[in-house]
Design an enzyme around this catalytic site. Structure first.
Site, PDB file in Angstrom:
ATOM      1  N   LYS A 112       0.846  -1.081   0.039  1.00  0.00           N
ATOM      2  CA  LYS A 112       0.010   0.189   0.099  1.00  0.00           C
ATOM      3  C   LYS A 112       1.107   1.076   0.082  1.00  0.00           C
ATOM      4  CE  LYS A 112      -3.633   2.143   2.555  1.00  0.00           C
ATOM      5  NZ  LYS A 112      -4.718   2.218   3.791  1.00  0.00           N
ATOM      6  N   ASP A 256     -16.023   0.568   0.483  1.00  0.00           N
ATOM      7  CA  ASP A 256     -14.892   0.254  -0.265  1.00  0.00           C
ATOM      8  C   ASP A 256     -13.800  -0.298   0.825  1.00  0.00           C
ATOM      9  OD1 ASP A 256     -15.079   3.069  -0.073  1.00  0.00           O
ATOM     10  OD2 ASP A 256     -13.181   3.010  -0.630  1.00  0.00           O
TER      11      ASP A 256
HETATM   12  P1  AMP Z   1      -9.771   5.631   1.265  1.00  0.00           P
HETATM   13  O1  AMP Z   1     -10.555   6.681   1.506  1.00  0.00           O
HETATM   14  O2  AMP Z   1      -8.241   5.952   1.809  1.00  0.00           O
HETATM   15  O3  AMP Z   1     -10.027   4.216   1.605  1.00  0.00           O
HETATM   16  O4  AMP Z   1      -9.371   5.693  -0.345  1.00  0.00           O
HETATM   17  C1  AMP Z   1     -10.187   5.605  -1.130  1.00  0.00           C
HETATM   18  C2  AMP Z   1      -9.727   5.177  -2.461  1.00  0.00           C
HETATM   19  O5  AMP Z   1      -8.751   6.333  -2.966  1.00  0.00           O
HETATM   20  C3  AMP Z   1      -8.879   4.118  -2.523  1.00  0.00           C
HETATM   21  O6  AMP Z   1      -9.648   3.058  -3.482  1.00  0.00           O
HETATM   22  C4  AMP Z   1      -7.403   4.220  -2.746  1.00  0.00           C
HETATM   23  O7  AMP Z   1      -6.780   3.459  -3.518  1.00  0.00           O
HETATM   24  C5  AMP Z   1      -7.550   5.702  -3.345  1.00  0.00           C
HETATM   25  N1  AMP Z   1      -6.606   6.530  -2.859  1.00  0.00           N
HETATM   26  C6  AMP Z   1      -6.305   7.187  -1.560  1.00  0.00           C
HETATM   27  N2  AMP Z   1      -5.263   8.036  -1.481  1.00  0.00           N
HETATM   28  C7  AMP Z   1      -4.624   7.667  -2.926  1.00  0.00           C
HETATM   29  C8  AMP Z   1      -3.572   8.343  -3.208  1.00  0.00           C
HETATM   30  N3  AMP Z   1      -2.491   9.155  -3.077  1.00  0.00           N
HETATM   31  N4  AMP Z   1      -3.204   8.146  -4.793  1.00  0.00           N
HETATM   32  C9  AMP Z   1      -4.101   7.182  -5.357  1.00  0.00           C
HETATM   33  N5  AMP Z   1      -5.224   6.565  -4.936  1.00  0.00           N
HETATM   34  C10 AMP Z   1      -5.348   6.880  -3.864  1.00  0.00           C
HETATM   35 MG    MG Z   2      -9.559   2.519   1.601  1.00  0.00          MG
END
Ligand code: AMP
Ligand code: MG
Length: 489
Positions: A112, A256
């Site tokens: 990650k 998600d």
């Molecule tokens: P989260 O709210 O952290 O669960 O993120 C939601 C989605 O955004 C997840 O599928 C992550 O893979 C994507 N995501 C979060 N931060 C980043 C980042 N800096 N670059 C690319 N994708 C991201």
């Molecule tokens: Mg997530």
């Protein structure tokens, strides 16, 4: 790779149609440094302590190595964020390296923070050291508490700059889980019957074989989906009961971030409560309080409804799906009452105890008593109630509750000596309080991982008192500003 020469290595996710993923290489980190490795997680995939200092291990956990030559992949999923359909979301910064057959089961190995993927949307693919330390420590703290969770294998830091509110540096966490499939994977295919059937078959074959109705070649899809949904409902209900009982707030219970296996998944702006507040919101981005502590059970149920909706495409009826969700409340209450009985030192739970429990939360809430210590010190009230009473600004109200509690103990509690040990085994002394995580982050940002080591050791066994670590059991000092955590990671 020599590390796994004696282990079965593969990538079961790649058996799904190619629309489920994209092969993509992780980004190269500048001067990757292994900040921490977890021997307990390593043992799950058959690695010994000596393997953790090998160059191959660092290569693997920094995205340069490959699991027996397997090309890494990013999976596609969608989801509801803060109650709103958000479409496709990830994997935006995670790479699945494959899976390894360990002594007691198969574990997927995932990075990650390892770079952009076709699903990154506007994201940069990085994760910062701050959020990576938080994920690394929290997943192992949850494992130490006995709560189902993904595991953390390694934490790798680098000098690569990453811009968030302020400039930070990049890090990668290597995680292990039997599967990283989320509710969001099913939601993504909620309008595609063939793909949804493939996903259902895949998940049932590997993790829920008892849910299959029909045969592998001729499954009864609606009946199988219903059985799976029922089992996921049960697991999720039990998981949330366990969160509630340690004062854990996930912070971003978007669909998600919900594991199909009922594991705690994706540690971001989570929080273990210090002073108890029933509607505590740990994530500063959550301005509506959607994911407050006392909202978590209802949110989990709402998320299960979204999962259920995605199964309609398989020919399930809405009423069948709804009846699969029905066990949520009974399963949650059963786990919650059994857990609360253990924490209170009661040998069983009587319906009348619900009032004692409700009044407990009301007392803690009214006085903002420390969540963890209020439970922990309850074990000692029979010999000396003073340390427990000290947690309350109004000891009179606390004493009134205590008197009722003690008469309840007389009714059916086991002998007092055994009770104290049993209560200490149910009420942790150490949890990953935000200010403790923050100390470890700040030291790590200065190049000193020793505080990560210390917390890691303490949280692996949070029930055993360790002399010399008194300060780790306390809440933050009143004069230090509260740590604000947000979705920024
Ligand atoms: P989260 O709210 O952290 O669960 O993120 C939601 C989605 O955004 C997840 O599928 C992550 O893979 C994507 N995501 C979060 N931060 C980043 C980042 N800096 N670059 C690319 N994708 C991201
Ligand atoms: Mg997530």
């Amino acid at each position: 790779m020599a590390l796994f020469s004696n282990r079965p290595v593969g990538c079961s996710f790649a058996s799904l149609p190619t629309s489920f993923y994209t092969r993509v290489a992780p980004r190269r980190l500048t001067e990757p440094r292994l900040l921490h490795a977890n021997p307990a997680a390593a043992a799950l995939i058959g690695l010994g302590t000596q393997d953790l200092s090998s160059p191959d291990f660092l290569d693997l956990c920094s995205g340069q190595g490959r699991l027996n030559g397997i090309e890494p992949l990013a999976t596609v999923y969608s989801g509801h964020q803060f109650g709103v359909w958000a479409g496709q979301l990830g994997d935006g910064r995670a790479h699945l390296l494959g899976d390894v057959g360990g002594p007691e089961g198969t574990w997927e190995v995932q990075l990650k923070g390892s770079g952009r993927t076709p699903y990154s949307r506007m994201g940069d693919g990085w994760a910062v050291l701050r959020s990576s330390v938080r994920e690394y420590l929290a997943s192992e703290a949850m494992a130490g508490l006995g709560i189902p969770t993904t595991r953390a294998l390694a934490l790798v830091a680098s000098r690569d700059p990453v811009m968030r509110e302020t400039p930070e540096t990049a890090a990668v966490v290597t995680r292990l889980s039997p599967s990283f499939v989320r509710f969001g994977h099913f939601e993504h295919w909620g309008h595609s019957a063939a793909e949804q059937a493939a996903l259902l078959n895949y998940v049932v074959t590997h993790w829920f074989p008892e849910c299959r109705v029909g045969t592998v070649t001729e499954p009864d899809l609606p009946a199988t989906a219903c059985r799976l949904l029922t089992e996921v409902t049960r697991r999720t209900a039990r998981l949330i009961a366990q969160w509630q009982l340690v004062g854990f707030c996930h912070g971003v219970m978007n669909t998600d971030n919900m594991s199909i296996l009922g594991l705690t998944l994706d540690y971001g702006p989570y929080g273990f409560m210090d002073a108890f507040q029933a509607d505590h919101v740990c994530n500063h981005t959550d301005t509506q309080g959607r994911y407050a502590w006392n909202a978590q059970p209802a949110v989990a149920r709402w998320n299960l409804y979204r999962l259920a909706g995605s199964l309609l495409v398989l020919g399930c009826t809405a009423s069948d799906l709804e009846s699969c969700l029905a066990p949520f409340e009974t399963e949650f209450l059963r786990a919650y009452h059994a857990g609360l009985a253990r924490k209170f030192g009661l040998s069983d739970w009587h319906p009348e105890d619900a009032q004692l429990g409700d009044d407990w939360w009301a007392l803690l809430h009214a006085q903002r008593a420390d969540f963890t210590l209020a439970f922990r010190r309850l074990a000692d009230v029979e010999s000396d109630p003073a340390p427990w009473l000290d947690l309350f600004a109004d000891p009179g109200a606390a004493q009134a509750w205590l008197t009722r509690y003690q008469s309840r103990l007389v009714l059916s509690g086991p002998p007092a000596t055994g009770r104290r040990a049993a209560m200490n085994a149910a009420n942790p002394l150490y949890v990953l309080r935000n200010h403790l995580a923050q100390q470890a982050i700040q030291a790590a940002q200065q190049g000193d991982p020793s505080e990560i080591d210390r917390l890691f050791d303490l949280l692996r066994d949070p029930y055993t008192e360790r002399p010399g670590h008194e300060s780790y059991a306390r809440g933050p000092a009143a004069d230090i500003p509260a740590v604000a955590v947000s979705c920024s990671s």
